[in-house]
Design a protein around this motif. Structure first.
Motif, PDB file in Angstrom:
ATOM      1  N   GLY A 277     -12.623   2.144   2.640  1.00 61.47           N
ATOM      2  CA  GLY A 277     -12.429   1.118   2.014  1.00 61.47           C
ATOM      3  C   GLY A 277     -12.217   2.868   0.911  1.00 61.47           C
ATOM      4  N   ASN A 278     -11.287   2.823  -0.058  1.00 56.99           N
ATOM      5  CA  ASN A 278     -11.095   3.368  -0.513  1.00 56.99           C
ATOM      6  C   ASN A 278     -11.339   3.765  -2.301  1.00 56.99           C
ATOM      7  N   ARG A 279     -12.572   3.213  -2.461  1.00 54.04           N
ATOM      8  CA  ARG A 279     -12.750   3.163  -3.210  1.00 54.04           C
ATOM      9  C   ARG A 279     -15.051   4.011  -3.268  1.00 54.04           C
ATOM     10  N   PRO A 280     -14.457   4.546  -4.466  1.00 50.19           N
ATOM     11  CA  PRO A 280     -15.917   5.103  -5.120  1.00 50.19           C
ATOM     12  C   PRO A 280     -18.059   4.761  -4.381  1.00 50.19           C
ATOM     13  N   GLY A 281     -17.882   5.466  -3.174  1.00 51.72           N
ATOM     14  CA  GLY A 281     -19.107   5.205  -2.681  1.00 51.72           C
ATOM     15  C   GLY A 281     -18.714   4.632  -1.277  1.00 51.72           C
ATOM     16  N   GLN A 282     -17.403   4.299  -1.644  1.00 46.89           N
ATOM     17  CA  GLN A 282     -17.377   4.107   0.261  1.00 46.89           C
ATOM     18  C   GLN A 282     -16.367   5.564   1.669  1.00 46.89           C
ATOM     19  N   TYR A 283     -15.990   4.985   2.474  1.00 43.23           N
ATOM     20  CA  TYR A 283     -15.723   6.228   3.114  1.00 43.23           C
ATOM     21  C   TYR A 283     -14.058   5.742   3.943  1.00 43.23           C
ATOM     22  N   PRO A 284     -13.665   6.650   4.586  1.00 46.66           N
ATOM     23  CA  PRO A 284     -12.403   5.803   4.630  1.00 46.66           C
ATOM     24  C   PRO A 284     -12.733   5.102   5.942  1.00 46.66           C
ATOM     25  N   LEU A 291     -16.566   9.174  13.639  1.00 44.70           N
ATOM     26  CA  LEU A 291     -18.336   8.916  13.580  1.00 44.70           C
ATOM     27  C   LEU A 291     -18.281   7.898  14.700  1.00 44.70           C
ATOM     28  N   ARG A 292     -17.725   7.584  15.835  1.00 42.87           N
ATOM     29  CA  ARG A 292     -17.766   6.237  16.233  1.00 42.87           C
ATOM     30  C   ARG A 292     -17.915   6.866  17.466  1.00 42.87           C
ATOM     31  N   GLU A 324     -19.869  15.655   9.069  1.00 43.25           N
ATOM     32  CA  GLU A 324     -18.353  16.694   8.523  1.00 43.25           C
ATOM     33  C   GLU A 324     -18.229  14.209   7.807  1.00 43.25           C
ATOM     34  N   PHE A 325     -18.593  13.685   8.985  1.00 43.48           N
ATOM     35  CA  PHE A 325     -18.656  12.422   8.103  1.00 43.48           C
ATOM     36  C   PHE A 325     -19.119  12.224   6.768  1.00 43.48           C
ATOM     37  N   ARG A 326     -20.587  12.474   5.595  1.00 44.79           N
ATOM     38  CA  ARG A 326     -21.351  12.108   4.881  1.00 44.79           C
ATOM     39  C   ARG A 326     -20.282  12.704   3.957  1.00 44.79           C
ATOM     40  N   SER A 327     -19.499  14.131   4.177  1.00 42.52           N
ATOM     41  CA  SER A 327     -18.460  15.169   3.717  1.00 42.52           C
ATOM     42  C   SER A 327     -17.847  14.268   2.659  1.00 42.52           C
ATOM     43  N   ARG A 328     -16.706  13.391   3.809  1.00 37.08           N
ATOM     44  CA  ARG A 328     -15.692  11.607   3.453  1.00 37.08           C
ATOM     45  C   ARG A 328     -15.933  11.385   2.550  1.00 37.08           C
ATOM     46  N   LEU A 329     -17.119  10.861   1.887  1.00 34.54           N
ATOM     47  CA  LEU A 329     -17.627   9.717   0.621  1.00 34.54           C
ATOM     48  C   LEU A 329     -16.677  10.382   0.243  1.00 34.54           C
ATOM     49  N   ILE A 330     -16.536   8.839  -0.377  1.00 33.65           N
ATOM     50  CA  ILE A 330     -15.018   8.921  -2.009  1.00 33.65           C
ATOM     51  C   ILE A 330     -15.825   9.183  -3.427  1.00 33.65           C
ATOM     52  N   PRO A 331     -16.484  10.313  -3.881  1.00 33.06           N
ATOM     53  CA  PRO A 331     -17.333  10.625  -5.055  1.00 33.06           C
ATOM     54  C   PRO A 331     -16.405   9.509  -6.229  1.00 33.06           C
TER      55      PRO A 331
END
Length: 331
Positions: A277-284, A291-292, A324-331
């Protein structure tokens, strides 16, 4: 040329013909069998040298090109072992092997430093008594190889030669190694195979009820080992035995490296269930999709791995993808 290589020249075609009447007729019809026998033995050595060089230079050669070279080497070994291969087929295979070696290795031939390094490493870590405790190589073969290596080392300066000359020196070094393996004892390979097979079978029994991924990987390795071992019985000489065993040994080290990768692959798959999602704690969603694809690519690389470096590269790529995936986490 070694005594064994000479024996291969004398017996390779007649031995095949003795068990194959059609081949016997062809042998009688063609007066150039001795010439073809020499050419096939030369092709075998050149193919083994290409294969060995690709293993030594793993990580410094484009992976796609390296795999093509490995495939070509294996095809050339098959042609050299086929009693019905024509002179033109052998000549064409030798041409392809030489062209591949030049294409894959020439870029590194700007000095003699790495050739001297290979010579020193072979002399110090393979041909010394401490490194040869089971007498894999006869002493006569060791003495001959050491003499040739010292002579080659003396002829090759670190700088001052054209790339073609350094290329010729490198292929000479590889040829010395192949000649050495041609004189190794067959019992060494069979004993090592049995030891490896028993270890893998024990590992399969231990893990098959615990982790399906581990069990599948071990089953695949056992199948490949059995296929390789079945080829030992048809090998014409020690050079082919060395080639087969080296492939088996490379598969074993790939398996060992894969044990470390499987938990990493499993952890990466778990990340695919991360909240999107687009909220904090989510991934685009795009990050999860990327990643898949990387996880699937890593799994394919693991299935296709032939040697330890193949798995190491897959682990490195997967680790980069996870970071790279972990760096995309929305703060």
């Amino acid at each position: 040329m070694s005594a064994l290589a000479g024996a291969m020249l004398c017996t390779a075609v007649p031995a095949f013909a003795a068990d194959n009447p059609d081949a016997a007729q062809q042998q009688a019809a063609f007066p150039d069998n001795d010439i073809r026998g020499e050419a096939k033995t030369a092709l075998l050595k050149e193919a083994l040298a290409l294969d060995l060089g690709l293993e030594e230079n793993s990580g410094t050669i484009d992976e796609t090109q390296r795999r093509k070279g490995l495939d070509l080497a294996e095809q050339a070994v098959t042609i050299s072992a086929d009693g019905l291969s024509s002179a033109s087929e052998v000549a064409q295979a030798r041409k392809k092997v030489k062209e591949a070696a030049n294409k894959l290795f020439m870029s590194r031939m700007d000095s003699g430093a790495h050739i001297k390094f290979y010579i020193q490493r072979l002399t110090d870590y393979v041909l010394t008594p401490a490194a040869n405790p089971t007498a894999k190589y006869p002493q006569e073969a060791i003495d001959s190889a050491v003499g040739k290596l010292k002579a080659l080392d003396a002829r090759v300066p670190i700088v001052g030669l054209e790339p073609e000359a350094y290329m010729q020196a490198y292929m000479e070094y590889l040829s010395i190694r192949i000649e050495l393996d041609m004189q190794a004892y067959m019992g060494t390979y069979i004993t090592a195979y049995i030891r490896t097979r028993d270890h893998v079978n024990a590992q399969i029994e231990r893990t098959k009820d615990i982790d399906e991924d581990y069990s599948n990987l071990l089953e695949a390795f056992r199948t490949r080992s059995e296929i390789l071992f079945s080829r030992m019985g048809a090998a014409r000489g020690e050079a082919e035995l060395a080639y087969i065993f080296n492939k088996m040994n490379a598969s074993y080290f790939a398996l060992t490296e894969a044990f470390y990768m499987l938990p990493e692959l499993r952890d990466a798959r778990l990340l695919l269930d991360s909240p999107r999602g687009n909220r904090p704690g989510q991934y685009p969603a795009s990050a999860v999709g990327t990643l898949r694809r990387e996880v699937n690519a890593a799994a394919r690389a693991l299935d296709q791995a032939r040697m330890q470096d193949d798995v190491y590269k897959a682990r490195k790529d997967l680790s980069s993808a996870v970071a790279e995936f972990r760096s995309r986490l929305i703060p």
